[in-house]
Design an enzyme around this catalytic site. Structure first.
Site, short mmCIF file in Angstrom:
data_model
loop_
_atom_site.label_atom_id
_atom_site.label_comp_id
_atom_site.label_asym_id
_atom_site.label_seq_id
_atom_site.Cartn_x
_atom_site.Cartn_y
_atom_site.Cartn_z
N GLU A 114 0.82 -1.22 0.00
CA GLU A 114 0.00 0.00 0.00
C GLU A 114 0.86 1.27 0.00
O GLU A 114 0.34 2.36 0.21
CB GLU A 114 -0.93 -0.01 1.21
CG GLU A 114 -1.85 -1.22 1.26
CD GLU A 114 -3.12 -1.05 0.43
OE1 GLU A 114 -3.75 0.01 0.51
OE2 GLU A 114 -3.47 -2.00 -0.31
N HIS A 172 -4.47 1.79 7.30
CA HIS A 172 -3.05 2.04 7.03
C HIS A 172 -2.38 2.55 8.30
O HIS A 172 -3.03 3.17 9.15
CB HIS A 172 -2.88 3.10 5.93
CG HIS A 172 -3.35 2.67 4.58
ND1 HIS A 172 -4.07 3.49 3.74
CD2 HIS A 172 -3.20 1.50 3.92
CE1 HIS A 172 -4.35 2.86 2.63
NE2 HIS A 172 -3.83 1.64 2.70
N CYS A 214 -2.86 11.41 3.71
CA CYS A 214 -3.21 10.55 2.58
C CYS A 214 -2.99 11.25 1.25
O CYS A 214 -2.66 10.61 0.25
CB CYS A 214 -4.68 10.13 2.66
SG CYS A 214 -5.02 8.86 3.89
#
Length: 419
Positions: free
Chosen positions: A165, A233, A350
């Site tokens: 990721e 995450h 993000c």
């Protein structure tokens, strides 16, 4: 060569919508089916970039990927109007999730690598269908922005059997951005209601590809409690910058062992721990306190760029006020409005990919000043859809307007190679 940290923010694309596609992302799930506002979202993101520029920081950007992704639809045989069973697959082809460039790649700066170049490995994002289709187009853009082979190496994604990721599960600590550092690769283990998206072997593969010194690469397990609570995450529960780690008490499976390993490799490390008694795991995830940009400002002090939602939550605000009064390493708290991104599950952290490099070695089309931000904002204001309702996804007229908007952006930015 002057190495500085450059934050590359993803511009929110014209197909930005709330389809609730991200299992384990509580904000995304809770807003699934709501109307979205792509124009407002993109302008909020550009205002955040302006804010960082005003702090004296170097700011970059990435263009949205081509959407809807017709190749993805064709590969699934979705050439006819969708029935109810196909809605989510069709929505995946429209997703604007590449705006969250913390998932674009993992980055190791030149001081850390064996060949003295900055290495970037695109994330495969294999866990979620709407994201797994991103990486080939991401690599195209990375290879354009970082085309100087004397200073950069851009790698394809690691094999899809190992979920990766990107930088959302990677942190770097160092005395200074331009000094050799310690790279932390955070992984999860399956179990509980939500998937662990980052595979340990993905991080180890990236470390090998980047030529990292094994003594300065740390592999850390994320806590099962954090994943189960919605920390899909690591950057939802921890963030690092230079010598400072800012983390929730329950971020890691073995916090004491993690802190000891960090201090052994980086004696000057400062670890700022937010106890669950002050801010619960649920509050940390709901407010995105840790999905913040921890930045070194022009005067050398550190600032924390947080979403306004965190500043408005009483428990979080109380803890931040106490932290600021303590005269610790984080000296400023800087709220920004990214509500459209937050509603789809992504805060300030993000939206950006951190790259330590000499700006002179980066394609200048991907670097911003105030005038260039105004130029991009003008395109967004004129061409981005004002609102997208769930029933609009898949309509030919909307698809055409989305493609036209992106084409206008690429023309204005001089990036037709990405068409």
């Amino acid at each position: 060569m002057a190495l500085v940290e450059i934050n590359f923010d993803g511009l929110v694309g014209p197909s930005h919508n709330y389809a609730g596609l991200s299992l384990g992302n509580l904000a995304s799930a809770s807003h699934g089916g709501d109307p979205s506002y792509p124009r407002a979202a993109a302008l909020q993101g550009l205002d955040k970039m302006r804010h960082n520029l005003s702090l004296g920081l170097v700011q970059g950007w990435f263009a949205p990927l081509p959407r809807p992704n017709q190749g993805f639809l064709d590969s699934l045989g979705l050439t006819q109007p969708a029935d109810s069973a196909e809605i989510r697959l069709r929505a995946a082809a429209w997703s604007a999730s590449s705006m969250w460039t913390a998932n674009a790649a993992t980055v190791s700066p030149a001081p850390d690598t064996a060949d003295g170049r900055c290495h970037l490995t695109a994330a495969n994002l294999v866990t979620m269908p709407h994201r797994s289709q991103e990486w080939p187009d991401t690599v195209r853009q990375l290879r354009l922005a970082f085309a100087d082979a004397a200073h950069f190496a851009v790698h394809d994604a690691v094999p899809a059997c190992f979920g990766d990721e990107g930088a959302a599960n990677h942190m770097r600590m160092a005395p200074r951005h331009d000094a050799p550092g310690l790279e932390l690769f955070v992984y999860g283990r399956p179990g509980g209601p939500f998937p662990a998206r980052q595979h340990e072997q993905a991080g180890r593969a990236v470390a090998r590809l980047h030529g990292l010194d094994p003594a300065r690469a740390l592999f850390v397990e994320q806590s099962a409690e954090a994943i189960a609570a919605g920390a899909f995450h690591n950057d939802v529960v921890a963030v690092a910058n230079e010598r400072v780690l800012f983390t929730h008490e329950q971020a890691f499976a073995d916090p004491d062992g993690t802190y000891a390993a960090i201090r052994a490799a980086l004696p000057e490390a400062e670890i700022v721990i937010v106890p669950a008694s002050a801010v619960s795991l649920a509050e940390a995830i709901r407010s995105y306190l840790f999905n913040a940009q921890l930045l070194t400002l022009g005067d050398g002090a550190m600032g924390l760029v947080i979403p306004t939602e965190a500043w408005e939550m009483p428990s979080v605000r109380g803890w931040l006020d106490t932290m600021l009064a303590s005269n610790g390493p984080i000296r400023r708290v800087l709220p920004v409005d990214v509500r459209q991104s937050m509603a789809n599950g992504g805060g300030p952290a993000c939206l950006r990919l951190r790259v330590v490099a000499d700006p002179a070695t980066v394609d200048p089309r991907f670097l911003l000043d105030a005038a260039r931000i105004d130029l991009l904002a003008g395109v967004v204001a004129q061409t981005w859809p004002e609102q997208i309702d769930p029933v609009d996804i898949g309509r030919a007229s909307l698809a055409e307007s989305v493609r036209t908007a992106r084409a206008a952006l690429l023309d204005t930015a001089g990036l037709r190679e990405l068409a």
